[in-house]
Motif scaffolding. Structure first.
Motif, short mmCIF file in Angstrom:
data_model
loop_
_atom_site.label_atom_id
_atom_site.label_comp_id
_atom_site.label_asym_id
_atom_site.label_seq_id
_atom_site.Cartn_x
_atom_site.Cartn_y
_atom_site.Cartn_z
N ARG A 149 6.95 -50.92 -8.70
CA ARG A 149 7.01 -51.82 -7.54
C ARG A 149 8.41 -52.41 -7.38
O ARG A 149 8.89 -52.59 -6.26
N GLY A 150 9.08 -52.69 -8.50
CA GLY A 150 10.44 -53.19 -8.42
C GLY A 150 11.38 -52.18 -7.79
O GLY A 150 12.22 -52.52 -6.95
N LEU A 151 11.25 -50.90 -8.20
CA LEU A 151 12.07 -49.85 -7.61
C LEU A 151 11.74 -49.65 -6.14
O LEU A 151 12.62 -49.46 -5.30
N LEU A 152 10.45 -49.71 -5.84
CA LEU A 152 10.00 -49.52 -4.46
C LEU A 152 10.53 -50.63 -3.56
O LEU A 152 10.96 -50.38 -2.42
N ALA A 153 10.53 -51.85 -4.07
CA ALA A 153 11.04 -52.98 -3.29
C ALA A 153 12.52 -52.78 -2.97
O ALA A 153 12.98 -53.05 -1.84
N ARG A 154 13.28 -52.30 -3.94
CA ARG A 154 14.70 -52.03 -3.70
C ARG A 154 14.87 -50.94 -2.65
O ARG A 154 15.73 -51.04 -1.77
N ARG A 155 14.06 -49.92 -2.73
CA ARG A 155 14.17 -48.80 -1.78
C ARG A 155 13.83 -49.26 -0.36
O ARG A 155 14.50 -48.85 0.60
N LEU A 156 12.79 -50.08 -0.24
CA LEU A 156 12.35 -50.53 1.08
C LEU A 156 13.15 -51.72 1.61
O LEU A 156 13.03 -52.07 2.79
N GLY A 157 13.93 -52.35 0.72
CA GLY A 157 14.65 -53.55 1.13
C GLY A 157 13.73 -54.72 1.35
O GLY A 157 13.97 -55.58 2.21
N ARG A 158 12.65 -54.78 0.57
CA ARG A 158 11.66 -55.85 0.70
C ARG A 158 11.50 -56.56 -0.64
O ARG A 158 11.95 -56.08 -1.67
N ALA A 159 10.81 -57.69 -0.61
CA ALA A 159 10.52 -58.41 -1.85
C ALA A 159 9.40 -57.70 -2.60
O ALA A 159 8.58 -57.00 -2.01
N GLU A 160 9.37 -57.89 -3.93
CA GLU A 160 8.33 -57.24 -4.74
C GLU A 160 6.93 -57.72 -4.38
O GLU A 160 5.97 -56.97 -4.51
#
Length: 219
Positions: A149-160
């Motif tokens: 989820r942390g990696l995904l948040a970075r990819r999407l530019g969103r908060a975790e």
């Protein structure tokens, strides 16, 4: 190998060893303990196996065992995959297919771990009967999902804790568990990676079909 010799080998990664060497030796020792625990459980059953038996079979002291694991159930499972390094950075920065990039991220770890179908089936069966082992297994899955989820948040530019981030992470985590269960049961592709690919690729189609059925029902 005696406990004293094994402990010396473990301690050999001391002052002159760099962090990579220490890390490799620590992983090797953890895997030695895990293999010893699995072998004993296969032969004697989980309830009959003690930490003392595992330590003796692994050629380590009790102190070394507890440096790695809190209790015997924990020793049966591999530690959580470290979702870091070049593959993780490539995923976080990726702008292509999310499914393809996720599979590339996870494939390296699965290849390194070389999961054994019979071994995982045994652990899953034991987890159904042993609350502590089930709790350890669920904690490891949760750690995977949190790291992803942390990696995904970075990819999407969103908060975790963003709704979309948490939802997408949970869906991919559920797909991974479905693929794992099918692969262990022998009702899926021979390769866990291939089964995971097929499961993830089914998601867009299933959502589209559900949307069409909903629209038809509303009409």
């Amino acid at each position: 190998m005696t406990a004293r010799v094994a402990d010396k080998a473990e301690g050999g990664a001391g002052l002159g060893a760099g962090p990579d060497l220490r890390g490799r030796r620590r992983r090797r020792t953890a895997e030695t303990i895990r293999r010893a625990a699995l072998d004993l459980v296969r032969r004697h059953g989980l309830e009959a196996v003690t930490v003392e038996m595992i330590a003796e079979a692994a050629g380590i002291s009790l102190r070394t065992f507890f440096n790695y694991f809190k209790y015997k159930e924990e020793a049966l499972l591999r530690p959580p995959m470290a979702l870091d390094g070049a593959e993780a950075e490539a995923f976080a920065a990726g702008r292509g297919s999310l499914i393809d990039d996720f599979l590339a991220l996870i494939a390296t770890h699965l290849e390194d771990a070389a999961p054994d179908r019979a071994e995982i089936a045994m652990i899953m069966r034991l987890a159904e009967e042993n609350p502590r082992l089930l709790a350890v297994r669920e904690r490891i899955f949760a750690s995977y999902e949190n790291a992803f989820r942390g990696l995904l948040a970075r990819r999407l530019g969103r908060a975790e804790d963003d709704r979309e981030t948490r939802l997408l992470s949970a869906v991919i985590g559920a797909a991974f568990e479905v693929a794992m269960n099918r692969w262990v049961a022998g009702t899926a592709a021979d390769s866990l990676c291939e089964e995971l690919r097929e499961t993830l690729n089914a998601l867009p189609r299933l959502l589209a079909e559900a949307g069409r059925e909903g629209a038809n029902g509303a009409g």
